[in-house]
Structure formats: structure tokens, C-alpha cells
Motif scaffolding. Structure first.
Motif, short mmCIF file in Angstrom:
data_model
loop_
_atom_site.label_atom_id
_atom_site.label_comp_id
_atom_site.label_asym_id
_atom_site.label_seq_id
_atom_site.Cartn_x
_atom_site.Cartn_y
_atom_site.Cartn_z
N ILE A 50 0.84 -1.20 0.00
CA ILE A 50 0.00 0.00 0.00
C ILE A 50 0.88 1.25 0.00
O ILE A 50 1.79 1.38 0.83
CB ILE A 50 -0.95 0.01 1.21
N ASP A 51 0.58 2.15 -0.93
CA ASP A 51 1.30 3.41 -1.09
C ASP A 51 0.41 4.53 -0.54
O ASP A 51 -0.69 4.74 -1.02
CB ASP A 51 1.58 3.62 -2.58
N ALA A 66 1.54 -2.15 -6.04
CA ALA A 66 1.07 -1.39 -4.87
C ALA A 66 -0.31 -0.79 -5.14
O ALA A 66 -0.60 -0.33 -6.24
CB ALA A 66 2.06 -0.28 -4.54
N LEU A 67 -1.13 -0.80 -4.10
CA LEU A 67 -2.43 -0.14 -4.15
C LEU A 67 -2.25 1.30 -3.70
O LEU A 67 -1.52 1.58 -2.75
CB LEU A 67 -3.42 -0.83 -3.20
N SER A 68 -2.91 2.22 -4.36
CA SER A 68 -2.86 3.62 -3.96
C SER A 68 -3.94 3.89 -2.92
O SER A 68 -5.12 3.68 -3.18
CB SER A 68 -3.07 4.53 -5.17
N ALA A 69 -3.51 4.33 -1.74
CA ALA A 69 -4.43 4.68 -0.66
C ALA A 69 -3.87 5.93 0.02
O ALA A 69 -3.25 5.85 1.07
CB ALA A 69 -4.58 3.54 0.33
N LEU A 81 -10.13 -1.82 1.79
CA LEU A 81 -8.99 -2.62 2.25
C LEU A 81 -9.41 -3.81 3.11
O LEU A 81 -8.59 -4.68 3.40
CB LEU A 81 -8.01 -1.73 3.02
N TYR A 84 -8.27 -7.40 2.67
CA TYR A 84 -6.86 -7.69 2.94
C TYR A 84 -6.54 -7.74 4.43
O TYR A 84 -5.37 -7.79 4.81
CB TYR A 84 -5.98 -6.63 2.27
N LEU A 89 0.21 -6.38 5.34
CA LEU A 89 0.19 -5.12 4.59
C LEU A 89 1.56 -4.48 4.69
O LEU A 89 2.00 -4.11 5.78
CB LEU A 89 -0.87 -4.17 5.14
N VAL A 91 3.53 -1.32 3.84
CA VAL A 91 3.12 0.05 3.55
C VAL A 91 4.32 0.98 3.46
O VAL A 91 5.35 0.75 4.08
CB VAL A 91 2.12 0.57 4.61
#
Length: 135
Positions: A50-51, A66-69, A81, A84, A89, A91
Motif C-alpha cells: 500500500i502506497d 502497490a495499491l494507492s491509498a 482494504l 486484505y 500489509l 506500507v
């Protein structure tokens, strides 16, 4: 077999065991350097990256997969999220404050296996690890 052993190792470390390259922080998350983070990504499919940076920074270059959060909207993105919650995670952010705050939000929301890349995307890049662009 190797993936199962790594997954077991990650679980043990996150349960407060100390291992070279990983430390447990007061906020309920663990810290790792970029080399350990890279190995975690390669060796197990149980890691979700997670970014926490803003969309423009994410699009310019991020860890592959990476997921953008963005931290600015993380509390509103928590429902996305939830699937998951049982994963590890991994991050990171653009700086320590951003990644620490994001990790703490996830821990407070009930995520138990939160691991922060110490030094964020800058350490990742300095370590020679690849990034991808969304542009």
C-alpha cells in the motif's frame, strides 16, 4: 515450501519476535528496510503493498502491484482494504511521518499485520529496487 516458511517467519516476527532487519514499533506495526521488504514481496503472495502518497506521486512511480491509498483519504478508503485484513500489509509513503501515520490508522482499524518500509519509497529507490509508472 520456501513461501510457507517465509510466511511463518513473518507471522512469528509480527507476534513480537525480533529478527534481523525487522523491528516492532510502539504503534503496533513492524518496520523493515527496503531489502527485507523486497524479499517479502518476492517470497510470498500473502503481502499486499500500500502506497500512502498522493495520486500524482503514485502515478510517477510506485512499487509494482502497490495499491494507492493516499493518507489524505485513508479513513474513507478503509472499506476497500477490508478484504486484505488477514494479509500482511507492506506500507510506505513519501516520508516517515506519512508512513507512520498511515500504519497507525490501519492498526487502529484492526489490521494486525502491518509492516512499514523504513525510509519509504526513497529507500526503495536508493536500494536499486524497481518502480513502475502509471503514466
Amino acid at each position: 515450501m520456501h513461501r510457507n516458511l517465509l510466511a511463518l517467519l513473518v507471522v512469528m516476527v509480527l507476534c513480537a519476535c525480533h529478527t534481523i532487519g525487522m523491528s516492532r514499533e510502539k504503534g503496533g506495526y513492524a518496520d523493515v528496510g527496503a531489502p527485507v521488504a523486497h524479499e517479502m514481496i518476492i517470497d510470498t503472495n500473502q503481502v499486499v503493498v500500500i502506497d500512502f502518497r498522493e495520486p500524482g506521486d503514485y502515478e510517477a512511480g510506485h512499487v509494482a502491484g502497490a495499491l494507492s491509498a493516499p493518507l489524505s483519504s485513508i479513513e474513507h478508503r478503509l472499506p476497500e482494504l477490508i478484504p486484505y485484513q488477514s494479509s500482511t500489509l507492506l506500507v510506505y509513503g513519501g516520508n516517515k511521518d506519512e508512513s507512520v501515520r498511515g500504519a497507525r490508522v490501519l492498526v487502529a482499524a484492526g489490521f494486525r499485520n502491518v509492516v512499514r518500509i523504513n525510509g519509504g519509497i526513497q529507500e526503495w529507490i536508493a536500494g536499486g529496487f524497481p518502480t513502475v509508472s502509471s503514466r
